[in-house]
Design a protein around this motif. Structure first.
Motif, PDB file in Angstrom:
ATOM      1  N   THR A  59      79.117  21.618  89.607  1.00  0.00           N
ATOM      2  CA  THR A  59      79.590  20.706  90.614  1.00  0.00           C
ATOM      3  C   THR A  59      80.703  19.943  89.864  1.00  0.00           C
ATOM      4  N   ASP A  60      81.736  19.698  91.168  1.00  0.00           N
ATOM      5  CA  ASP A  60      82.960  18.712  90.347  1.00  0.00           C
ATOM      6  C   ASP A  60      82.497  17.592  89.850  1.00  0.00           C
ATOM      7  N   GLU A  61      81.452  16.914  90.561  1.00  0.00           N
ATOM      8  CA  GLU A  61      81.026  15.661  90.119  1.00  0.00           C
ATOM      9  C   GLU A  61      80.437  15.844  88.655  1.00  0.00           C
ATOM     10  N   PHE A  62      79.778  16.684  88.333  1.00  0.00           N
ATOM     11  CA  PHE A  62      79.145  17.067  86.812  1.00  0.00           C
ATOM     12  C   PHE A  62      80.327  17.039  85.912  1.00  0.00           C
ATOM     13  N   VAL A  63      81.441  17.817  86.170  1.00  0.00           N
ATOM     14  CA  VAL A  63      82.537  18.293  85.300  1.00  0.00           C
ATOM     15  C   VAL A  63      83.328  16.878  85.190  1.00  0.00           C
ATOM     16  N   ALA A  64      83.581  16.262  86.361  1.00  0.00           N
ATOM     17  CA  ALA A  64      84.350  14.906  86.119  1.00  0.00           C
ATOM     18  C   ALA A  64      83.694  13.764  85.312  1.00  0.00           C
ATOM     19  N   ALA A  65      82.282  13.650  85.375  1.00  0.00           N
ATOM     20  CA  ALA A  65      81.566  12.718  84.420  1.00  0.00           C
ATOM     21  C   ALA A  65      81.845  13.259  83.005  1.00  0.00           C
ATOM     22  N   LEU A  66      81.487  14.385  82.745  1.00  0.00           N
ATOM     23  CA  LEU A  66      81.825  14.938  81.448  1.00  0.00           C
ATOM     24  C   LEU A  66      82.966  14.686  80.806  1.00  0.00           C
ATOM     25  N   SER A  67      84.079  15.021  81.992  1.00  0.00           N
ATOM     26  CA  SER A  67      85.484  14.910  81.484  1.00  0.00           C
ATOM     27  C   SER A  67      85.923  13.454  81.250  1.00  0.00           C
ATOM     28  N   ASP A  68      85.147  12.586  81.543  1.00  0.00           N
ATOM     29  CA  ASP A  68      85.566  11.040  81.384  1.00  0.00           C
ATOM     30  C   ASP A  68      84.830  10.737  79.902  1.00  0.00           C
ATOM     31  N   ASP A  69      85.411  11.358  78.636  1.00  0.00           N
ATOM     32  CA  ASP A  69      85.039  10.969  77.372  1.00  0.00           C
ATOM     33  C   ASP A  69      83.430  11.458  77.222  1.00  0.00           C
ATOM     34  N   LEU A  70      83.012  12.524  77.666  1.00  0.00           N
ATOM     35  CA  LEU A  70      81.581  12.923  77.631  1.00  0.00           C
ATOM     36  C   LEU A  70      80.789  12.015  78.099  1.00  0.00           C
ATOM     37  N   ASN A  71      80.627  11.509  79.266  1.00  0.00           N
ATOM     38  CA  ASN A  71      79.749  10.440  79.926  1.00  0.00           C
ATOM     39  C   ASN A  71      78.735  11.062  80.310  1.00  0.00           C
ATOM     40  N   PHE A  72      77.839  11.325  79.473  1.00  0.00           N
ATOM     41  CA  PHE A  72      76.647  12.129  79.898  1.00  0.00           C
ATOM     42  C   PHE A  72      75.606  11.461  80.676  1.00  0.00           C
ATOM     43  N   ALA A  73      75.488  10.242  80.516  1.00  0.00           N
ATOM     44  CA  ALA A  73      74.695   9.296  81.267  1.00  0.00           C
ATOM     45  C   ALA A  73      75.002   9.418  82.803  1.00  0.00           C
ATOM     46  N   LYS A  74      76.218   9.458  83.135  1.00  0.00           N
ATOM     47  CA  LYS A  74      76.631   9.743  84.581  1.00  0.00           C
ATOM     48  C   LYS A  74      76.369  11.000  85.001  1.00  0.00           C
ATOM     49  N   ALA A  75      76.608  12.032  84.248  1.00  0.00           N
ATOM     50  CA  ALA A  75      76.448  13.459  84.450  1.00  0.00           C
ATOM     51  C   ALA A  75      75.111  13.696  84.568  1.00  0.00           C
ATOM     52  N   GLU A  76      74.128  13.339  83.787  1.00  0.00           N
ATOM     53  CA  GLU A  76      72.726  13.375  84.110  1.00  0.00           C
ATOM     54  C   GLU A  76      72.124  12.657  85.386  1.00  0.00           C
ATOM     55  N   ALA A  77      72.637  11.763  85.682  1.00  0.00           N
ATOM     56  CA  ALA A  77      72.296  10.750  87.042  1.00  0.00           C
ATOM     57  C   ALA A  77      72.663  11.879  88.095  1.00  0.00           C
ATOM     58  N   HIS A  78      73.470  12.361  87.995  1.00  0.00           N
ATOM     59  CA  HIS A  78      73.917  13.368  89.165  1.00  0.00           C
ATOM     60  C   HIS A  78      72.848  14.613  89.014  1.00  0.00           C
ATOM     61  N   LEU A  79      72.427  15.131  87.977  1.00  0.00           N
ATOM     62  CA  LEU A  79      71.651  16.185  87.621  1.00  0.00           C
ATOM     63  C   LEU A  79      70.143  15.982  88.393  1.00  0.00           C
ATOM     64  N   HIS A  80      69.898  14.793  88.306  1.00  0.00           N
ATOM     65  CA  HIS A  80      68.543  14.101  89.010  1.00  0.00           C
ATOM     66  C   HIS A  80      68.773  14.229  90.375  1.00  0.00           C
ATOM     67  N   VAL A  81      69.902  14.053  90.899  1.00  0.00           N
ATOM     68  CA  VAL A  81      70.064  14.150  92.495  1.00  0.00           C
ATOM     69  C   VAL A  81      69.826  15.675  92.729  1.00  0.00           C
ATOM     70  N   LEU A  82      70.458  16.422  92.155  1.00  0.00           N
ATOM     71  CA  LEU A  82      70.525  17.825  92.262  1.00  0.00           C
ATOM     72  C   LEU A  82      69.418  18.694  92.528  1.00  0.00           C
ATOM     73  N   ARG A  83      68.450  17.827  91.611  1.00  0.00           N
ATOM     74  CA  ARG A  83      67.270  18.662  91.083  1.00  0.00           C
ATOM     75  C   ARG A  83      66.315  18.717  92.621  1.00  0.00           C
ATOM     76  N   ARG A  84      66.554  18.008  93.504  1.00  0.00           N
ATOM     77  CA  ARG A  84      66.056  18.220  95.020  1.00  0.00           C
ATOM     78  C   ARG A  84      66.984  18.714  95.796  1.00  0.00           C
ATOM     79  N   ALA A  85      68.181  18.228  95.927  1.00  0.00           N
ATOM     80  CA  ALA A  85      69.314  18.665  96.727  1.00  0.00           C
ATOM     81  C   ALA A  85      69.738  19.836  96.469  1.00  0.00           C
ATOM     82  N   ASP A  86      70.005  20.400  95.331  1.00  0.00           N
ATOM     83  CA  ASP A  86      70.645  21.816  95.066  1.00  0.00           C
ATOM     84  C   ASP A  86      70.333  22.389  93.732  1.00  0.00           C
ATOM     85  N   PRO A  87      69.133  22.978  93.757  1.00  0.00           N
ATOM     86  CA  PRO A  87      68.760  23.411  92.363  1.00  0.00           C
ATOM     87  C   PRO A  87      69.739  24.355  91.688  1.00  0.00           C
ATOM     88  N   ALA A  88      70.289  25.263  92.402  1.00  0.00           N
ATOM     89  CA  ALA A  88      71.318  26.023  92.168  1.00  0.00           C
ATOM     90  C   ALA A  88      72.269  25.623  91.207  1.00  0.00           C
TER      91      ALA A  88
END
Ligand code: AMP
Ligand code: ZN
Length: 450
Positions: free
Chosen positions: A344-373
């Motif tokens: 997802t763009d949101e995931f790539v954007a978070a990582l692209s901000d000097d590898l902001n993994f905390a932000k990227a992971e928060a998005h993963l937790h949203v996707l777990r229910r919303a969009d597992p693919a």
């Protein structure tokens, strides 16, 4: 679309927009291990951090347009001492240690770098560099040694920005009569008969540590490249000296445009050391019960490591591994029957901000229910593979990696219209409780029924 990647640059002490020298050939060098002993979990940190960056660069610029070089330091006084202690030849020791290292990083889900040059195979390049430095007035021979003359470079110290007196104190550990200036450092030193050595215009000897990386990065990435990485401990003197050598040998004002450093790792609140009894190798963590009373998966180590921003120090604990393991379980369950979509763009954007993994992971937790693919695709991007997720979660069932292999073999058999083989694999899997479902789009999903 131009990727919008921001990286913290130790040279400027600021986050900068990443602009490669050549977007068709993005080049990164990372200082790899000195192969005298098993790598510890601190060494795992730069391997994981720069692997994530490598994957992100491949995603942004295309896999064929990124070149990642991570060296192997296989000539070093610690290697000589250890080989003598164990009664091994230096080659035997470095071969064995490197083989374990390669298994370790693979288990951590790291892609193989494009090149893993060995110092001992780049002596000729080192000699060329040293020769150039002497010819340009930046180095001198004295007493069988060749030294870099630090006063010959006006900007020496620009990376570490250390005050002069601190640099002198740092260099003083190694004062010697043949040095013209206290801060001068060794490019070449004489070898005794029982030490590894190579013939050179300055006698039989061996390289200093810093010149090794200048030679290997030059050979594989050129006189100037984009990113140079390593642990924060390498800023001074190692990286400072690499910059001095490479810039002065070629007369450029840059060696690499972006210098990136991961923070240090300590274990359960203490600096890791053999004497403190908290020294943990990657190998032990993966294959023995020594840390936290059980074995851990490479994926758990990877996730636990990424959860602290790469520039911060990490206090590594068994608890952090447990938590990572639990999250991996949840993700495995959520993605069990998925086929990866696009990251997802949101995931790539978070990582692209000097590898902001905390932000990227928060998005993963949203996707777990919303969009597992999409979750699965994002996990793929950072090197957490489906097979590892499932293997983690399977207990005594057929390992997921094996199921995947069989499913793929069956797809290949079907493509070749070998129906007998395809049915045989289906039956073999059914006997293990694995139920296959062939989808309209030609893919096969599977489920464990027991
Ligand atoms: P070495 O084998 O000591 O040359 O280190 C290989 C890489 O691991 C270098 O990039 C070091 O900066 C890094 N490193 C070593 N110890 C640690 C630690 N405790 N935490 C994080 N990185 C480390
Ligand atoms: Zn290096």
């Amino acid at each position: 679309m131009t990727p919008n990647l921001k990286l913290y640059n130790t040279l400027s002490r600021a986050k900068e927009t990443f602009v490669p020298i050549d977007a068709k050939n993005v080049r990164m060098y990372v200082c790899g291990p000195t192969v005298y002993d098993y790598a510890h979990i601190g060494n795992a940190r730069p391997m994981i951090v720069f692997d994530v960056l490598f994957r992100l660069l491949r995603h942004a610029y295309g896999a064929d347009h990124v070149k990642y070089v991570r060296n192997i330091t296989d000539v070093d006084d610690k290697i000589n001492a250890r080989a003598a202690e164990r009664g091994l030849t230096i080659r035997e020791l470095t071969e064995r240690t490197n083989a374990v290292f390669q298994d370790d990083v693979k288990a951590l889900g790291c892609l193989e770098p494009d090149e893993q040059p060995r110092a001992t195979e780049h002596i000729a390049e080192m000699l060329v560099l040293i020769d150039r430095l002497i010819a340009r007035g930046h180095a001198y021979a004295a007493d069988g040694h060749v030294l870099f003359s630090t006063p010959s470079m006006r900007e020496y110290g620009a990376l570490s920005r250390r005050p002069l007196d601190e640099m002198i104190a740092g260099a003083r550990v190694d004062v010697a009569s043949y040095k013209r200036d206290e801060m001068d450092f060794v490019l070449w030193k004489p070898s005794k008969d029982n030490e590894p050595g190579w013939d050179s215009p300055w006698g039989r000897g061996r390289p200093g540590w810093h010149i090794e990386c200048s030679a290997m990065s030059w050979k594989h990435l050129g006189e100037m490249f984009d990113i140079h990485g390593g642990g924060i401990d390498l800023v001074f003197p190692h990286h400072e000296n690499e910059i001095a050598q490479t810039r002065c040998a070629f007369g450029h004002n840059v060696m690499a445009n972006y210098w990136m450093h991961n923070g240090f790792l300590q274990v359960e609140g203490e600096k890791m050391s053999k004497s403190a009894g908290n020294f943990v190798t990657i190998h032990d963590l993966l294959h023995t019960d020594q840390f936290g009373g059980r074995k851990w998966s490479g994926a758990a180590l990877r996730l636990a490591m990424l959860r602290t921003h790469y520039r911060q120090p990490i206090d590594f604990t068994a608890r952090a591994l447990e938590e990572a393991d639990k999250t991996l379980d949840e993700w495995a369950k959520a993605t069990r029957n998925c086929k990866a979509a696009q990251p997802t763009d949101e995931f790539v954007a978070a990582l692209s901000d000097d590898l902001n993994f905390a932000k990227a992971e928060a998005h993963l937790h949203v996707l777990r229910r919303a969009d597992p693919a999409a979750l699965l695709a994002n996990l793929d991007l950072i090197g957490v593979k489906r097979a590892e997720l499932l293997a983690d979660d399977d207990g005594d069932q057929l390992p997921a990696a094996q199921v995947e292999t069989l499913v793929n073999a069956r797809l290949a058999a079907r493509a070749a219209k070998n129906w007998a083989e395809s049915d045989r694999i289906r039956d073999e899997l059914a006997a293990q409780g694995v139920v296959l479902k062939d989808n309209k789009d030609g893919t096969t999903t599977w489920e464990m029924k027991r």
